[in-house]
Design a protein around this motif. Structure first.
Motif, mmCIF file in Angstrom:
data_model
loop_
_atom_site.group_PDB
_atom_site.id
_atom_site.type_symbol
_atom_site.label_atom_id
_atom_site.label_comp_id
_atom_site.label_asym_id
_atom_site.label_seq_id
_atom_site.Cartn_x
_atom_site.Cartn_y
_atom_site.Cartn_z
ATOM 1 N N GLN A 23 11.692 -5.873 3.575
ATOM 2 C CA GLN A 23 11.221 -7.233 4.101
ATOM 3 C C GLN A 23 10.842 -6.680 5.978
ATOM 4 O OE1 GLN A 23 10.705 -10.724 2.623
ATOM 5 N NE2 GLN A 23 8.686 -9.251 2.543
ATOM 6 N N SER A 189 -4.697 8.947 -9.345
ATOM 7 C CA SER A 189 -4.510 9.018 -7.841
ATOM 8 C C SER A 189 -3.494 9.608 -7.771
ATOM 9 C CB SER A 189 -5.049 7.808 -6.857
ATOM 10 O OG SER A 189 -4.772 7.043 -7.440
ATOM 11 N N LEU A 191 -1.021 7.628 -8.800
ATOM 12 C CA LEU A 191 -0.371 6.495 -9.185
ATOM 13 C C LEU A 191 0.268 5.718 -9.919
ATOM 14 C CD1 LEU A 191 0.621 4.914 -6.351
ATOM 15 C CD2 LEU A 191 -1.457 3.604 -7.016
ATOM 16 N N LEU A 195 2.083 -0.805 -10.905
ATOM 17 C CA LEU A 195 2.777 -0.080 -9.518
ATOM 18 C C LEU A 195 4.233 -0.386 -9.465
ATOM 19 C CD1 LEU A 195 0.938 0.564 -7.571
ATOM 20 C CD2 LEU A 195 0.648 -2.061 -5.719
ATOM 21 N N LEU B 59 9.021 -10.451 8.970
ATOM 22 C CA LEU B 59 8.107 -11.072 7.830
ATOM 23 C C LEU B 59 7.549 -12.231 7.430
ATOM 24 C CD1 LEU B 59 5.220 -9.645 7.104
ATOM 25 C CD2 LEU B 59 6.717 -8.451 5.356
ATOM 26 N N GLY B 98 -8.680 5.285 -5.361
ATOM 27 C CA GLY B 98 -7.333 5.261 -5.709
ATOM 28 C C GLY B 98 -6.368 4.909 -5.403
ATOM 29 N N ASP B 99 -5.996 4.112 -4.529
ATOM 30 C CA ASP B 99 -5.130 3.329 -4.614
ATOM 31 C C ASP B 99 -5.074 1.999 -4.279
ATOM 32 O OD1 ASP B 99 -2.262 3.387 -2.843
ATOM 33 O OD2 ASP B 99 -3.245 4.657 -1.584
ATOM 34 N N LEU B 100 -3.874 1.376 -5.029
ATOM 35 C CA LEU B 100 -3.303 0.303 -5.604
ATOM 36 C C LEU B 100 -2.497 -1.365 -4.163
ATOM 37 C CD1 LEU B 100 -3.214 0.440 -9.392
ATOM 38 C CD2 LEU B 100 -5.350 -0.231 -8.000
ATOM 39 N N HIS B 101 -1.377 -0.314 -3.710
ATOM 40 C CA HIS B 101 -0.908 -0.578 -2.999
ATOM 41 C C HIS B 101 -1.732 -1.540 -1.681
ATOM 42 C CE1 HIS B 101 1.324 2.968 -4.187
ATOM 43 N NE2 HIS B 101 2.150 2.230 -4.157
ATOM 44 N N ILE B 103 -0.233 -4.114 -0.023
ATOM 45 C CA ILE B 103 0.628 -5.623 0.850
ATOM 46 C C ILE B 103 0.633 -4.938 2.496
ATOM 47 C CG2 ILE B 103 3.232 -4.292 0.706
ATOM 48 C CD1 ILE B 103 3.538 -7.367 0.903
ATOM 49 N N ASN B 106 -2.755 -6.487 3.134
ATOM 50 C CA ASN B 106 -2.558 -8.321 3.052
ATOM 51 C C ASN B 106 -2.488 -8.673 4.252
ATOM 52 O OD1 ASN B 106 -3.958 -7.893 0.720
ATOM 53 N ND2 ASN B 106 -1.985 -8.206 -0.305
ATOM 54 N N ILE B 110 -3.538 -11.344 7.065
ATOM 55 C CA ILE B 110 -3.891 -12.619 7.852
ATOM 56 C C ILE B 110 -3.019 -12.289 9.329
ATOM 57 C CG2 ILE B 110 -1.492 -14.138 7.950
ATOM 58 C CD1 ILE B 110 -1.294 -12.775 4.577
ATOM 59 N N LYS B 113 -6.671 -13.073 10.731
ATOM 60 C CA LYS B 113 -7.474 -13.576 11.217
ATOM 61 C C LYS B 113 -6.772 -14.842 11.675
ATOM 62 C CE LYS B 113 -9.073 -13.892 5.705
ATOM 63 N NZ LYS B 113 -8.040 -14.507 4.525
ATOM 64 N N LEU B 149 -0.466 6.522 -0.530
ATOM 65 C CA LEU B 149 -0.268 7.469 -0.843
ATOM 66 C C LEU B 149 -0.770 9.153 -0.156
ATOM 67 C CD1 LEU B 149 -1.370 6.772 -4.217
ATOM 68 C CD2 LEU B 149 1.454 6.713 -3.358
ATOM 69 N N THR B 150 -0.016 10.019 0.137
ATOM 70 C CA THR B 150 -1.115 11.161 0.673
ATOM 71 C C THR B 150 -1.981 11.802 -0.350
ATOM 72 O OG1 THR B 150 0.478 12.654 -0.608
ATOM 73 C CG2 THR B 150 1.410 12.252 2.257
ATOM 74 N N THR B 151 -1.937 11.569 -1.313
ATOM 75 C CA THR B 151 -2.761 11.657 -2.143
ATOM 76 C C THR B 151 -4.134 10.611 -2.261
ATOM 77 O OG1 THR B 151 -2.232 10.417 -4.065
ATOM 78 C CG2 THR B 151 -1.388 12.591 -4.251
ATOM 79 N N THR B 152 -3.624 9.763 -1.502
ATOM 80 C CA THR B 152 -5.500 9.182 -1.025
ATOM 81 C C THR B 152 -5.716 8.983 0.027
ATOM 82 O OG1 THR B 152 -3.948 6.762 -1.313
ATOM 83 C CG2 THR B 152 -4.817 7.369 -3.311
ATOM 84 N N ALA B 179 1.295 3.444 5.434
ATOM 85 C CA ALA B 179 2.921 4.662 6.032
ATOM 86 C C ALA B 179 2.321 6.215 5.770
ATOM 87 C CB ALA B 179 4.063 4.326 4.486
#
Lengths: 239, 213
Positions: A23, A189, A191, A195, B59, B98-101, B103, B106, B110, B113, B149-152, B179
Motif C-alpha cells: 500500500q 492478453s 493475464l 487476478l 493510501l 485485455g486488462d483486468l487490473h 485498483i 479506481n 476517486i 472526483k 501489463l506490457t501486453t495490454t 505500472a
C-alpha cells in the motif's frame, strides 16, 4: 510428477508489514490507527473468502527451454536464460487465492468501501505470494524427501512478465501445467484469472546459480530491483 | 470553528458520519451548497492530496477520506438536481482492453472526483470504441486509460488512434498511466499526458482542461 497442493488458510495470511508495503507505506513509518484497524478487518474478510490452491509439474530442462521460449518475445539476454540451464531440477507452478477474493474487492469498490477494497487488494496480492512461498517450500521438501536434492539446495521462483521473460510465455506454461484444474485460466492478453494468481517456474539448484548482476539491458527499466534482496537472502544463508 | 473548516477537517480524518452530519448542519445554517462543496469537501480532499503527495499520509487514509467526501456529497446532491452537481469537467476512465487490473484506475477516479470532476468509470477490459463513444456521448473532455501489463499497453494507442480518426483530438484529451507505462511511451503513442500516480494524474487532468479552454 504433477501435484495439486492444498494450502491451509492460516498459511496464506500475510504479515501486516507485507500488506502495508504494497500500500506504499514504508516499513519505517508507523501506519495510522485506522489503517491498523482496517488491516484487522481485512484479515477477517480475506480469511472468510480465500480459496488457496497450488499446482506444480516437474519439467526437464530441454522441455522448459521450449516453454521459456514462449511466443518468441523474450528479451535477448535475461537472467533466467542463464540460470535454468544450470538447475538440478525445474517445476512449473501456479497458485491462486481464488476468485471470491477478487469478487469481494470489486464489491467493496462498488459499494464505496474504498479503503477496505484497497486493503483487501493488497492483502490478496501478499497472500498470493505467501501461497507461492508455501508451494515452493513444499516442492523443495519433496525433492529432499525423494533424495533428489540436498538440504543445501536453493529453490527460487521466476515468472513470466518479469526480468525479460515475456508475459506471452504464460501460454506454453499453461499448455504444459494445465492449472485449469485449480481454477486458473489464461486470457488472450496472457493475464491470469483469478487476478490474484501467480505462475512461473521453480528453479532448484546450488545457491550460486541464482546469483547474477543486475546489469542486463532490461535491468535499466526495472523500478524495483527486487532481485537484489532475493540474492542477498541467499548470500546471508551462505554466511 | 468555521463550519466549513470543520467539514474539511472531519473529511481529512476520514469520519464519514461527522462529515455528513456537519454538511447537514451547514445547510441548516444557510451556507450555500456550492460553498460547502468547494470550501468544505473539495478543500479537505485537496489537503489530503497534498499530504499524500508529501508522503505524510498513505493510501488507506486517502481512501477513508474519499468515502467521507462522498458521504458529504450524498447530502448535497439532491440540492443540485436542477443544475447538476458542479463539476470541473467530465473524465471518462477505464482499464484498457485485455486488462483486468483496476485498483490504480479506481484510485485515480476517486482522486478526480475528490478534486471536483465528474468521472465516468467504464471498468476494466474496455474496448477502444467504448472509450470514445462514451466520451462523445457524455461530452467528456478527457479520456484516462490505465494498463498494468506490457501486453495490454498497445490498446492505449488504439484508443488514441480512435480519437484521432474521429477528428476529436482537439476536443478530447488523453492521459495514460499504469505500472509499465512511462512518459516516453505516452509521448510515443501520442497521449496528451502521462500520470505517474493518482495525485499527479489529477494535476495533469486539470492542466489538460486548461489547454482545452
Amino acid at each position: 510428477m504433477r501435484e495439486i497442493i492444498e494450502i491451509a488458510t492460516e498459511d496464506a495470511l500475510p504479515t501486516a508489514p507485507d500488506v502495508f508495503t504494497i500500500q506504499g507505506i514504508p516499513t519505517h513509518k508507523k501506519p495510522s490507527a485506522t489503517t491498523v484497524q482496517l488491516f484487522t478487518e481485512t484479515k477477517k474478510i480475506f480469511t472468510a473468502c480465500v480459496q488457496c490452491a497450488g499446482i506444480t509439474a516437474d519439467i526437464a530442462i530441454a522441455a522448459f527451454d521450449s516453454v521459456y521460449a514462449g511466443e518468441g518475445m523474450n528479451e535477448v539476454a535475461t537472467p533466467l536464460d542463464g540460470i535454468f540451464r544450470k538447475a538440478d531440477n525445474l517445476a512449473l507452478f501456479a497458485v491462486t487465492v481464488g476468485a471470491a477474493v477478487s469478487q469481494k474487492i470489486d464489491y467493496l469498490f462498488k459499494t464505496h468501501e474504498y479503503a477496505l477494497a484497497g486493503m483487501l487488494d493488497a492483502f490478496a496480492s501478499a497472500g498470493a505470494e505467501k501461497v507461492a512461498d508455501c508451494v515452493q517450500d513444499h516442492y523443495r521438501q519433496r525433492l529432499i524427501r525423494e533424495n533428489v536434492a540436498a538440504e543445501k539446495t536453493v529453490v527460487l521462483r521466476y515468472s513470466p512478465g518479469y526480468c525479460g521473460w515475456h508475459m506471452s510465455g504464460q501460454k506454453k506454461l499453461f499448455d504444459y501445467l494445465e492449472p485449469g484444474e485449480i481454477g486458473i485460466t489464461l486470457l488472450d492478453s496472457f493475464l491470469m484469472k483469478p487476478l490474484k494468481s501467480i505462475s512461473g517456474v521453480f528453479v532448484a539448484g546450488s545457491k550460486d546459480i541464482h546469483v547474477f548482476k543486475d546489469d542486463f539491458p532490461i535491468c535499466s527499466e526495472c523500478q524495483t530491483h527486487s532481485c537484489r534482496s532475493r540474492i542477498q537472502d541467499i548470500q546471508k544463508k551462505r554466511a | 470553528m468555521d463550519m466549513l473548516k470543520e467539514i474539511s477537517q472531519h473529511l481529512q480524518g476520514g469520519s464519514k458520519e461527522k462529515v455528513a452530519d456537519m454538511t447537514r448542519r451547514a445547510l441548516a445554517a444557510n451556507i450555500p451548497p456550492k460553498e460547502i462543496l468547494d470550501r468544505g469537501l473539495i478543500d479537505g480532499m485537496n489537503v489530503i492530496g497534498e499530504k499524500y503527495k508529501a508522503h505524510e499520509i498513505f493510501l488507506p487514509d486517502v481512501l477513508l477520506a474519499a468515502k467521507a467526501m462522498y458521504a458529504g456529497m450524498d447530502v448535497l446532491r439532491p440540492l443540485f438536481i436542477k443544475e447538476g452537481m458542479p463539476s470541473l469537467g467530465t473524465v471518462v476512465i477505464g482499464t484498457v482492453q485485455g486488462d483486468l487490473h483496476d485498483i490504480g484506475k479506481n484510485l485515480v477516479g476517486i482522486m478526480l472526483k475528490g478534486a471536483g470532476f465528474e468521472v465516468i468509470d467504464l471498468g476494466n477490459d474496455v474496448a477502444p470504441e467504448a472509450f470514445v463513444e462514451t466520451a462523445k456521448r457524455e461530452h467528456a473532455s478527457v479520456i484516462g486509460m490505465s494498463a498494468l501489463l506490457t501486453t495490454t499497453m498497445p490498446a492505449m494507442k488504439r484508443v488514441i488512434e480512435c480519437v484521432q480518426k474521429e477528428g476529436l483530438n482537439g476536443r478530447i484529451k488523453t492521459i495514460v498511466g499504469g505500472a509499465p507505462v512511462s512518459e516516453e511511451y505516452a509521448r510515443e503513442i501520442g497521449a496528451d499526458a502521462y500520470g505517474y500516480d493518482s495525485t499527479h494524474a489529477v494535476e495533469c487532468v486539470k492542466k489538460l482542461m486548461t489547454d482545452i479552454s
